[in-house]
Design an enzyme around this catalytic site. Structure first.
Site, PDB file in Angstrom:
ATOM      1  N   LYS A   1     -11.623  -0.214 -12.363  1.00  9.02           N
ATOM      2  CA  LYS A   1     -11.776   0.067 -10.989  1.00  9.02           C
ATOM      3  C   LYS A   1     -12.410   1.500 -10.856  1.00  9.02           C
ATOM      4  O   LYS A   1     -12.392   2.216 -11.803  1.00  9.02           O
ATOM      5  CB  LYS A   1     -10.690  -0.261  -9.998  1.00  9.02           C
ATOM      6  CG  LYS A   1     -10.215  -1.567 -10.055  1.00  9.02           C
ATOM      7  CD  LYS A   1      -8.921  -1.648  -9.234  1.00  9.02           C
ATOM      8  CE  LYS A   1      -8.244  -2.882  -9.144  1.00  9.02           C
ATOM      9  NZ  LYS A   1      -7.037  -3.229  -8.431  1.00  9.02           N
TER      10      LYS A   1
ATOM     11  N   TYR B   1     -12.055 -11.263  -4.198  1.00  8.58           N
ATOM     12  CA  TYR B   1     -10.673 -11.002  -3.715  1.00  8.58           C
ATOM     13  C   TYR B   1     -10.565 -12.006  -2.508  1.00  8.58           C
ATOM     14  O   TYR B   1      -9.898 -11.867  -1.426  1.00  8.58           O
ATOM     15  CB  TYR B   1     -10.581  -9.810  -2.990  1.00  8.58           C
ATOM     16  CG  TYR B   1     -10.123  -8.591  -4.415  1.00  8.58           C
ATOM     17  CD1 TYR B   1      -9.189  -8.781  -5.023  1.00  8.58           C
ATOM     18  CD2 TYR B   1     -10.998  -7.365  -4.150  1.00  8.58           C
ATOM     19  CE1 TYR B   1      -8.856  -8.155  -6.089  1.00  8.58           C
ATOM     20  CE2 TYR B   1     -10.689  -6.432  -5.276  1.00  8.58           C
ATOM     21  CZ  TYR B   1      -9.638  -6.632  -6.169  1.00  8.58           C
ATOM     22  OH  TYR B   1      -9.248  -5.884  -7.162  1.00  8.58           O
TER      23      TYR B   1
ATOM     24  N   PHE C   1      -4.172  -4.748   3.867  1.00  7.91           N
ATOM     25  CA  PHE C   1      -4.496  -3.886   2.914  1.00  7.91           C
ATOM     26  C   PHE C   1      -6.000  -4.150   2.470  1.00  7.91           C
ATOM     27  O   PHE C   1      -6.668  -3.634   2.000  1.00  7.91           O
ATOM     28  CB  PHE C   1      -3.813  -3.612   1.754  1.00  7.91           C
ATOM     29  CG  PHE C   1      -3.493  -4.635   0.746  1.00  7.91           C
ATOM     30  CD1 PHE C   1      -4.496  -5.029   0.013  1.00  7.91           C
ATOM     31  CD2 PHE C   1      -2.271  -5.427   1.091  1.00  7.91           C
ATOM     32  CE1 PHE C   1      -4.062  -6.083  -1.024  1.00  7.91           C
ATOM     33  CE2 PHE C   1      -1.909  -6.539   0.108  1.00  7.91           C
ATOM     34  CZ  PHE C   1      -2.996  -6.891  -0.729  1.00  7.91           C
TER      35      PHE C   1
ATOM     36  N   ARG D   1      -2.794  -9.242 -18.408  1.00 11.56           N
ATOM     37  CA  ARG D   1      -1.913  -8.715 -17.484  1.00 11.56           C
ATOM     38  C   ARG D   1      -0.773  -8.001 -17.593  1.00 11.56           C
ATOM     39  O   ARG D   1      -0.339  -6.916 -17.311  1.00 11.56           O
ATOM     40  CB  ARG D   1      -1.485  -9.928 -16.508  1.00 11.56           C
ATOM     41  CG  ARG D   1      -2.640 -10.834 -15.854  1.00 11.56           C
ATOM     42  CD  ARG D   1      -3.108 -10.474 -14.505  1.00 11.56           C
ATOM     43  NE  ARG D   1      -1.728 -10.649 -13.756  1.00 11.56           N
ATOM     44  CZ  ARG D   1      -2.038 -10.330 -12.289  1.00 11.56           C
ATOM     45  NH1 ARG D   1      -3.167 -10.026 -11.825  1.00 11.56           N
ATOM     46  NH2 ARG D   1      -0.930 -10.421 -11.473  1.00 11.56           N
TER      47      ARG D   1
ATOM     48  N   THR E   1       1.344  -4.840 -10.430  1.00  5.55           N
ATOM     49  CA  THR E   1       0.258  -4.457  -9.420  1.00  5.55           C
ATOM     50  C   THR E   1       0.717  -2.939  -8.750  1.00  5.55           C
ATOM     51  O   THR E   1      -0.088  -2.344  -8.923  1.00  5.55           O
ATOM     52  CB  THR E   1       0.288  -5.560  -8.483  1.00  5.55           C
ATOM     53  OG1 THR E   1       0.044  -6.830  -8.980  1.00  5.55           O
ATOM     54  CG2 THR E   1      -0.605  -5.201  -7.164  1.00  5.55           C
TER      55      THR E   1
ATOM     56  N   ASN F   1      -4.837   1.749  -8.627  1.00  4.61           N
ATOM     57  CA  ASN F   1      -4.069   1.146  -9.689  1.00  4.61           C
ATOM     58  C   ASN F   1      -4.941   0.973 -10.948  1.00  4.61           C
ATOM     59  O   ASN F   1      -4.668   0.146 -11.579  1.00  4.61           O
ATOM     60  CB  ASN F   1      -3.130  -0.018  -9.398  1.00  4.61           C
ATOM     61  CG  ASN F   1      -3.822  -1.070  -8.803  1.00  4.61           C
ATOM     62  OD1 ASN F   1      -5.136  -1.214  -8.695  1.00  4.61           O
ATOM     63  ND2 ASN F   1      -3.122  -2.401  -8.766  1.00  4.61           N
TER      64      ASN F   1
ATOM     65  N   HIS G   1      -8.262  -4.297 -12.906  1.00  2.00           N
ATOM     66  CA  HIS G   1      -7.993  -5.494 -12.608  1.00  2.00           C
ATOM     67  C   HIS G   1      -7.916  -6.549 -13.721  1.00  2.00           C
ATOM     68  O   HIS G   1      -8.594  -6.397 -14.571  1.00  2.00           O
ATOM     69  CB  HIS G   1      -9.021  -6.043 -11.758  1.00  2.00           C
ATOM     70  CG  HIS G   1      -9.233  -7.604 -11.363  1.00  2.00           C
ATOM     71  ND1 HIS G   1      -8.397  -8.188 -10.882  1.00  2.00           N
ATOM     72  CD2 HIS G   1      -9.895  -8.557 -12.213  1.00  2.00           C
ATOM     73  CE1 HIS G   1      -8.748  -9.633 -10.637  1.00  2.00           C
ATOM     74  NE2 HIS G   1      -9.620  -9.677 -11.593  1.00  2.00           N
TER      75      HIS G   1
ATOM     76  N   GLU H   1     -13.904 -15.822 -11.958  1.00  2.00           N
ATOM     77  CA  GLU H   1     -14.237 -14.430 -11.948  1.00  2.00           C
ATOM     78  C   GLU H   1     -15.437 -14.096 -12.802  1.00  2.00           C
ATOM     79  O   GLU H   1     -16.632 -13.164 -12.610  1.00  2.00           O
ATOM     80  CB  GLU H   1     -13.343 -13.454 -11.899  1.00  2.00           C
ATOM     81  CG  GLU H   1     -12.276 -13.608 -11.129  1.00  2.00           C
ATOM     82  CD  GLU H   1     -10.630 -12.733 -11.200  1.00  2.00           C
ATOM     83  OE1 GLU H   1     -10.666 -12.445 -12.204  1.00  2.00           O
ATOM     84  OE2 GLU H   1      -9.830 -12.973 -10.256  1.00  2.00           O
TER      85      GLU H   1
HETATM   86  P1  GDP Z   1      -3.177  -7.532  -9.199  1.00  2.00           P
HETATM   87  O1  GDP Z   1      -3.684  -8.990  -9.332  1.00  2.00           O
HETATM   88  O2  GDP Z   1      -2.125  -7.218  -9.921  1.00  2.00           O
HETATM   89  O3  GDP Z   1      -4.557  -6.688  -9.143  1.00  2.00           O
HETATM   90  O4  GDP Z   1      -2.908  -7.651  -7.344  1.00  2.00           O
HETATM   91  P2  GDP Z   1      -3.246  -8.479  -6.356  1.00  2.00           P
HETATM   92  O5  GDP Z   1      -4.205  -9.561  -6.651  1.00  2.00           O
HETATM   93  O6  GDP Z   1      -2.019  -9.013  -5.628  1.00  2.00           O
HETATM   94  O7  GDP Z   1      -3.971  -7.467  -5.262  1.00  2.00           O
HETATM   95  C1  GDP Z   1      -5.201  -7.108  -5.675  1.00  2.00           C
HETATM   96  C2  GDP Z   1      -5.461  -5.693  -5.596  1.00  2.00           C
HETATM   97  O8  GDP Z   1      -5.104  -5.178  -4.093  1.00  2.00           O
HETATM   98  C3  GDP Z   1      -4.221  -4.575  -6.348  1.00  2.00           C
HETATM   99  O9  GDP Z   1      -4.677  -4.503  -7.543  1.00  2.00           O
HETATM  100  C4  GDP Z   1      -4.227  -3.305  -5.611  1.00  2.00           C
HETATM  101  O10 GDP Z   1      -5.391  -2.361  -5.750  1.00  2.00           O
HETATM  102  C5  GDP Z   1      -4.452  -3.937  -4.186  1.00  2.00           C
HETATM  103  N1  GDP Z   1      -3.204  -3.980  -3.180  1.00  2.00           N
HETATM  104  C6  GDP Z   1      -2.299  -4.948  -3.707  1.00  2.00           C
HETATM  105  N2  GDP Z   1      -1.149  -4.897  -2.952  1.00  2.00           N
HETATM  106  C7  GDP Z   1      -1.548  -3.658  -2.063  1.00  2.00           C
HETATM  107  C8  GDP Z   1      -0.840  -3.069  -1.097  1.00  2.00           C
HETATM  108  O11 GDP Z   1       0.350  -3.428  -0.675  1.00  2.00           O
HETATM  109  N3  GDP Z   1      -1.397  -1.831  -0.531  1.00  2.00           N
HETATM  110  C9  GDP Z   1      -2.783  -1.352  -0.981  1.00  2.00           C
HETATM  111  N4  GDP Z   1      -3.127  -0.320  -0.412  1.00  2.00           N
HETATM  112  N5  GDP Z   1      -3.317  -2.207  -1.682  1.00  2.00           N
HETATM  113  C10 GDP Z   1      -2.907  -3.175  -2.373  1.00  2.00           C
HETATM  114 MG    MG Z   2      -5.035 -10.550  -8.423  1.00  2.00          MG
END
Ligand code: GDP
Ligand code: MG
Length: 151
Positions: A11, A51, A59, A87, A93, A114, A117, A128
């Protein structure tokens, strides 16, 4: 049977902090094979698609702005059980819940910054990969290395 593939993306914070090499290194030294790599600016269109399952999250807007803040490095990695293992290499996450030794566990703190991805299933990976690499990825053989990694 075709080898499993996953989409891994550094990212904007990871690119700007100079962690691209470190993230590539984790996958390379594990033994996985790189089949596509690009540095590119993201767009709202690509991110909305990427996404799409998070559209209703509170968020979402913040996430899109974060992802638009600079270029990303997208990669496709290939190998046995790469989606799940990828992962695990990234960590949870939420970086504060990520074990030391994982990328997020070692290099970041907040969920909204974070670093990386990784696709969450084989189906998401296929979706993707065709989204970010519409012209396809490379098929190539590691003639000598393959037999040193797989039994
Ligand atoms: P991932 O698959 O581990 O990347 O997580 P998700 O698919 O659930 O979410 C996608 C991305 O959204 C995450 O990697 C974070 O950058 C962001 N994200 C997820 N949960 C939160 C949250 O509670 N707050 C914020 N600010 N960002 C979030
Ligand atoms: Mg995800």
């Amino acid at each position: 049977m075709a080898e499993e593939r996953t989409y891994i993306m550094v990212k904007p914070d990871g690119v700007e902090r100079g962690l691209v090499g470190e993230i590539i290194k984790r996958f390379e030294s594990k033994g996985y094979k790189l089949v596509a790599l690009q540095l590119l600016p993201t767009s709202r269109e690509l991110l909305n698609e990427h996404y799409c399952d998070l559209k209703d999250k509170s968020f979402f807007g913040k996430l899109i702005n974060y992802m638009l803040s600079g270029p990303v490095v997208g990669m496709v990695w290939e190998g046995k059980d790469i989606v799940k293992t990828g992962r695990r290499l990234l960590g949870e996450t939420d970086p504060l819940k990520s074990a030391p030794g994982t990328i997020r566990g070692d290099y970041c703190i907040d969920v909204g910054k974070n670093l990386c991805h990784g696709s969450d299933s084989v189906e998401s990976a296929q979706r993707e990969i065709s989204l970010w690499f519409p012209n396809g990825v490379l098929s190539w053989e590691r003639h000598n290395v393959h037999k040193l990694i797989y039994e």
